[in-house]
Design a protein around this motif. Structure first.
Motif, PDB file in Angstrom:
ATOM      1  N   ARG A   1       0.833  -1.195   0.000  1.00  0.00           N
ATOM      2  CA  ARG A   1       0.000   0.000   0.000  1.00  0.00           C
ATOM      3  C   ARG A   1       0.871   1.248   0.000  1.00  0.00           C
ATOM      4  O   ARG A   1       1.847   1.346   0.732  1.00  0.00           O
TER       5      ARG A   1
ATOM      6  N   TRP B   1      -3.027   0.731  -4.250  1.00  0.00           N
ATOM      7  CA  TRP B   1      -2.445  -0.610  -4.163  1.00  0.00           C
ATOM      8  C   TRP B   1      -1.445  -0.743  -5.294  1.00  0.00           C
ATOM      9  O   TRP B   1      -1.806  -0.707  -6.466  1.00  0.00           O
TER      10      TRP B   1
ATOM     11  N   ASP C   1      -9.452  -8.202   6.018  1.00  0.00           N
ATOM     12  CA  ASP C   1      -9.092  -7.781   4.662  1.00  0.00           C
ATOM     13  C   ASP C   1      -8.489  -8.969   3.929  1.00  0.00           C
ATOM     14  O   ASP C   1      -7.541  -9.599   4.426  1.00  0.00           O
TER      15      ASP C   1
ATOM     16  N   ARG D   1      -7.329 -10.877   0.089  1.00  0.00           N
ATOM     17  CA  ARG D   1      -7.010 -10.861  -1.341  1.00  0.00           C
ATOM     18  C   ARG D   1      -7.540 -12.170  -1.921  1.00  0.00           C
ATOM     19  O   ARG D   1      -7.183 -13.257  -1.461  1.00  0.00           O
TER      20      ARG D   1
ATOM     21  N   ARG E   1     -16.136  -8.435  -7.167  1.00  0.00           N
ATOM     22  CA  ARG E   1     -14.781  -8.684  -6.704  1.00  0.00           C
ATOM     23  C   ARG E   1     -14.373 -10.061  -7.212  1.00  0.00           C
ATOM     24  O   ARG E   1     -15.051 -11.059  -6.955  1.00  0.00           O
TER      25      ARG E   1
ATOM     26  N   VAL F   1      -7.228   1.578  -2.875  1.00  0.00           N
ATOM     27  CA  VAL F   1      -7.396   0.252  -2.273  1.00  0.00           C
ATOM     28  C   VAL F   1      -8.838  -0.227  -2.388  1.00  0.00           C
ATOM     29  O   VAL F   1      -9.094  -1.373  -2.765  1.00  0.00           O
TER      30      VAL F   1
ATOM     31  N   ASP G   1      -9.708  -7.253  -6.765  1.00  0.00           N
ATOM     32  CA  ASP G   1      -9.346  -8.546  -6.182  1.00  0.00           C
ATOM     33  C   ASP G   1      -9.272  -8.496  -4.661  1.00  0.00           C
ATOM     34  O   ASP G   1      -8.820  -9.449  -4.033  1.00  0.00           O
ATOM     35  N   LEU G   2      -9.708  -7.383  -4.058  1.00  0.00           N
ATOM     36  CA  LEU G   2      -9.658  -7.236  -2.611  1.00  0.00           C
ATOM     37  C   LEU G   2     -11.056  -7.096  -2.030  1.00  0.00           C
ATOM     38  O   LEU G   2     -11.916  -6.421  -2.618  1.00  0.00           O
TER      39      LEU G   2
ATOM     40  N   PHE H   1     -12.977  -6.505   2.053  1.00  0.00           N
ATOM     41  CA  PHE H   1     -12.553  -5.870   3.297  1.00  0.00           C
ATOM     42  C   PHE H   1     -13.447  -6.237   4.473  1.00  0.00           C
ATOM     43  O   PHE H   1     -14.630  -6.540   4.317  1.00  0.00           O
TER      44      PHE H   1
ATOM     45  N   GLY I   1      -9.735 -16.753  -0.481  1.00  0.00           N
ATOM     46  CA  GLY I   1      -8.750 -15.688  -0.452  1.00  0.00           C
ATOM     47  C   GLY I   1      -7.838 -15.820   0.733  1.00  0.00           C
ATOM     48  O   GLY I   1      -8.059 -16.623   1.639  1.00  0.00           O
TER      49      GLY I   1
ATOM     50  N   SER J   1      -6.692  -3.393   9.558  1.00  0.00           N
ATOM     51  CA  SER J   1      -7.561  -3.463   8.392  1.00  0.00           C
ATOM     52  C   SER J   1      -8.055  -2.068   8.019  1.00  0.00           C
ATOM     53  O   SER J   1      -7.857  -1.099   8.764  1.00  0.00           O
ATOM     54  N   GLU J   2      -8.698  -1.980   6.851  1.00  0.00           N
ATOM     55  CA  GLU J   2      -9.259  -0.694   6.436  1.00  0.00           C
ATOM     56  C   GLU J   2     -10.290  -0.214   7.439  1.00  0.00           C
ATOM     57  O   GLU J   2     -10.347   0.972   7.776  1.00  0.00           O
TER      58      GLU J   2
END
Length: 919
Positions: A2, A8, A160, A162, A184, A195, A200-201, A203, A215, A224-225
């Motif tokens: 990040r 990202w 979070d 991926r 996603r 982000v 592909d992310l 949260f 993931g 995390s966010e």
């Protein structure tokens, strides 16, 4: 990794599989997941996957605050003076009072905090994870970076992640405020994007509304966010509540009056009463302790705690005790529409095609209402361009809007079988908030068809044709566009949400386009689906209560302006023609113009409004002196929830960050619960004033006892000892005061206008009533009893009454009579202050069972103080004969009856002034 700017960053030219392998390598993980032992090691390293508050436990500071409140400081001063002059026993009693008050208030704060924590458990409890190569369920709080998680439809994502395989639709509204699901997919790799835009992310705190994927967890907890935003919200400093501010003013007022009286007493007692300086100082310290209402803080705390518990049972969870009182002064409620005024339960009500208007709510068996080609095409599009699931005998699942569209397809006779839909689907363009469109490419017979649904203003510009009543495509001219737009506006004006349906045939044998622009053009308009999110049945009554209570309601919603206006009109918030301001218009307005709008427009609706708009509106209202309650549910609503006096978060649909930023959480997402909270706040404020009046009324007889002694130059012995005053304040006064905190609401509570923010909790009429009416009555009765007993025993002014003197026992009986006379008058005062102007009959003489129990308990304590040898020796009391006690029976009725007459005169005077039109 990040970047500093929230993007990202990945090396260009890397495909998704290589990027996933690089991430797994960096996290020292694999597609088989972590071993149980490694997961436990990382749990120790990274900590639990939870949002935590910074700064550690706050309880020690809260407990310390109970000992440093202005009233407590005043008692500490009195205790120190008593120690200096040698009154160790009295000083110990004062310190005991301080400790008891602090412990009681702190216990109430902790109890309320625990209730909040118990009712606010909204985070996901379990998560599907690959451990030791097998899929297991584990506590979501034990997820660690490197874990491989399985995400399925309906799951709430707990960290979070991926994506490594598969694709899902994720409800990202918790972080972005966009209610439409976002695609996603592990197959899409973005470079140098924010982000939250990376495809592909997914949260923490978001929800999977469709699909399945695996993931790898790369951030948990505060890393995390969601944790990052939650940490930012803690930097906002909460304002002191109006009640806290008012109680501080009361405390300093009492402190000032007490110190002045105590200091004035020393020279009067020294030169007028013939006391030594040390004796005068001891009496002054006792006077100081007697003036302090020891029960004030615990009684206020209890009143607020009781209100918090009562509101929790009604669906409103208040996080700070003092906020209950703030609710009572609220004069503006800024509310969302969906889920708060409405049920958040979409159902289709009509389908319109250029050929017909089809009513889906008509009574009768569930049979296809029409069989025309346009209706059949509309049903086919609604069923195909959809990801909701509708199986016989099961509850429908999926996005509420898509479920409503699928129900419309079923009503039109379309096949809604999930397996058939999936088998025929060749491609899908997920719903894009910016475009407000969703499209699928499906096999229809031997052909491929593009099926599109979305907002009419997005679909119509992409249409060049129209499906007529014969099922033929004809040109879409301006007249047809105007007709369609008029129908959309008509539906929206009725409070309905509208989606447009369109289609396009693809040439046979052509490969399906994989770009939206190649698919969503040259469409053929087919029809409209109108859906209703019905208003909650109890909202209209709640709105009417707000109207009579002088509370203004402003609707701030992301919906269509006409839809918002229709719902507001239906529940009674506005009339036929409210002022409607759209988000685009609001964004162009200067802050001064926003302030003018909220001030000058009595009925205003903000539609398509952004979270930033909520913040500007809250600022404008607060700058004008309003007490504002603001609803919100997303992370981006947190600033507005912080800024409002009362931030109201949604318990069901809201996010953790919104709940953290708010003052109150609606566990049922119901607007009516806000109104109930306002009612409770007003009741609490009234009750606080009642027991402040009650407590203040007894300062007069306590001070008068010292004044009589000082004014007589010592010729009249002290009518009340210091320890008797302390016993009266703590044991006798506290129980009825606590009972008054449970007093039911007076008639007309919600018919009064909100009190101004600047209005003090103590007003001049309260002090006059407490000190110079009720207090004087109780003083007269208590002093009359004191002199009656002394004179009957043969006392005359100046006669000695000290220990060993013949009149000493009579003096003890006289002080006991003063003590009991104050208690008897206190009972009358408790019933008198139950109403401010109304007759006691209007609330019921026996309606407060807590007060009846408190009076009974007070009588028992009085008997213990007077008739047990231990307390006789400690307090200096003596038993009274029955004939003397009988004189106390009329006292409560005299005090209450006099105040009842006063209140009747006040009501008569108010009616007379109203009849003459005098303000």
């Amino acid at each position: 990794m990040r970047s500093r700017h929230g993007t990202w960053l990945r090396p260009t030219g890397v495909n998704p599989e290589e990027a996933a392998e690089l991430l797994l390598r960096d996290l020292h993980s694999s597609t088989r997941g972590l071993s149980s032992a490694e997961a436990q090691r990382r749990l120790v390293q990274y900590g639990r996957n939870e949002l935590t508050r910074r700064g550690g436990p706050r309880r020690p500071a809260e407990l310390a605050r109970q000992f440093t409140h202005p009233l407590a400081l005043l008692l500490w001063l009195a205790a120190a003076l008593l120690l200096i002059v040698g009154s160790t026993a009295v000083a110990a009693a004062v310190v005991l009072i301080i400790v008891l008050n602090a412990a009681f208030a702190f216990a109430q704060e902790v109890q309320a905090e625990r209730a909040v924590e118990a009712l606010a458990q909204y985070l996901p409890q379990r998560a599907k994870v690959i451990r030791d190569g097998a899929s297991v369920e584990t506590d979501a709080a034990e997820l660690v970076p490197g874990d491989i998680v399985v995400i399925e439809e309906g799951d709430r994502i707990a960290a979070d992640v991926r994506l490594l395989a598969g694709a899902i639709e994720a409800d990202m509204s918790a972080l972005t405020g966009e209610s439409a699901p976002a695609l996603r997919s592990a197959a899409i790799l973005d470079v140098d994007v924010p982000v939250l835009r990376a495809h592909d992310l997914v949260f923490s705190g978001t929800n999977c509304t469709g699909g399945e994927a695996r993931g790898v967890v790369f951030a948990t907890g505060m890393a995390s966010e969601l944790g990052r935003i939650a940490a930012l919200s803690e930097r906002v400093v909460q304002d002191v509540s109006p009640l806290e501010r008012q109680v501080r003013r009361v405390a300093w007022l009492i402190a000032a009056v007490s110190v002045v009286l105590a200091l004035a007493f020393i020279p009067v007692a020294t030169f007028g009463g013939g006391l030594s300086v040390l004796q005068a100082a001891a009496f002054a310290a006792g006077l100081l302790a007697g003036m302090v209402p020891e029960g004030l803080l615990p009684v206020i705390t209890l009143a607020l705690a009781v209100a918090v518990r009562a509101l929790a049972t009604r669906g409103a969870l208040v996080k700070r005790l003092s906020a209950v009182e703030t609710l009572g002064s609220t004069d503006v409620i800024c509310t969302d529409k969906t889920g708060t005024l409405t049920e958040n339960r979409m159902r289709p009500v009509a389908v319109w095609t250029p050929a017909d208007l089809i009513d889906l709510e008509r009574p009768g068996p569930a049979t296809p209402p029409v069989t025309g080609p346009a209706a059949r095409a509309a049903g086919r599009i609604a069923a195909a361009c959809n990801n909701a699931r509708l199986k016989p005998g099961e509850e429908a699942s999926g996005d509420p809007t898509e479920v409503a569209v699928l129900l419309a397809a079923q009503a039109l006779g379309a096949d809604t079988d999930v397996d058939g839909r999936e088998a025929g689907r060749r491609w899908q363009f997920h719903f894009e908030p910016e475009l407000k469109l969703m499209s699928t490419i499906d096999r229809h017979g031997q052909d491929l068809m593009v099926h599109t649904k979305g907002a009419p203003e997005s679909v119509l510009p992409r249409c060049t044709g129209l499906l007529d009543e014969h099922g033929r495509r004809v040109a879409l001219d301006e007249a047809a566009r105007t007709r369609i737009t008029a129908r959309v506006d008509a539906f929206a004006a009725e409070g309905l949400r509208v989606l447009a349906l369109a289609q396009r045939s693809l040439p046979g044998g052509e490969r399906p386009p994989h770009r939206r622009a190649d698919a969503e053009h040259d469409l053929c308009f087919v029809g409209l689906i109108a859906m209703l999110d019905p208003p909650r049945p109890e909202v209209a009554e709640a709105v009417e209560h707000c109207r009579t209570a002088g509370i203004r309601i402003i609707v701030i919603t992301g919906d269509h302006p006409l839809t918002a206006a229709a719902v507001a009109r239906r529940v009674g918030i506005t009339g036929e023609h409210p002022r409607t301001v759209t988000g685009d218009e609001l964004d162009r307005l200067h802050e001064h113009r926003i302030a003018e709008l909220v001030r000058d427009e009595p009925e205003i609706i903000f539609a398509r409004a952004s979270p930033e708009a909520k913040l500007h509106i809250a600022d404008a209202l607060r700058d004008q002196g309003h007490v504002v309650a603001m609803t919100g549910d997303g992370v981006n609503d947190a600033p507005a929830l912080h800024r409002a006096d009362i931030g109201v978060a949604m318990g069901r649909s809201g996010t953790d960050v919104a709940r953290e930023a708010s003052t109150m959480v609606l566990t049922d997402d119901n607007f009516a619960s806000i109104v109930e909270a306002v009612r409770a706040g007003r009741r609490v404020y009234d009750n606080v004033r009642k027991f402040i009046t009650y407590i203040f009324a007894h300062a007069t007889p306590e001070v008068s006892a010292f004044l009589v002694f000082a004014a007589s130059g010592g010729a009249v012995p002290l009518p009340l000892t210091i320890l008797q005053i302390l016993a009266f304040d703590v044991a006798g006064e506290t129980m009825p005061a606590l009972a008054l905190s449970r007093e039911p609401a007076e008639p007309g509570l919600m018919n009064r206008p909100p009190r101004p923010r600047s209005e003090g909790i103590i007003r001049a009429p309260m002090l006059v009533r407490a000190w110079f009416f009720l207090g004087v009555l109780v003083t007269a009765l208590a002093m009359a009893g004191f002199f009656y007993v002394l004179l009957r025993a043969g006392w005359h002014p100046g006669a000695p009454t000290g220990p060993g003197e013949p009149l000493h026992h009579a003096y003890q009986q006289a002080t006991t009579m003063t003590f009991l006379g104050m208690m008897a008058g206190q009972i009358g005062t408790a019933f008198a202050v139950r109403t401010q102007t109304a007759s006691l009959r209007s609330v019921g003489v026996l309606s407060n069972r807590y007060l009846l129990a408190a009076v009974a308990g007070e009588l028992v304590l009085a008997a213990v103080f007077v008739y047990t040898p231990t307390f006789q020796e400690l307090l200096g009391t003596a038993a009274l004969p029955a004939s003397t006690l009988a004189l106390l029976l009329p006292c409560p009725f005299l005090v209450w009856g006099a105040d009842e007459l006063r209140r009747r005169l006040v009501r008569w005077h108010g009616e007379w002034r109203a009849g003459r039109g005098v303000r």
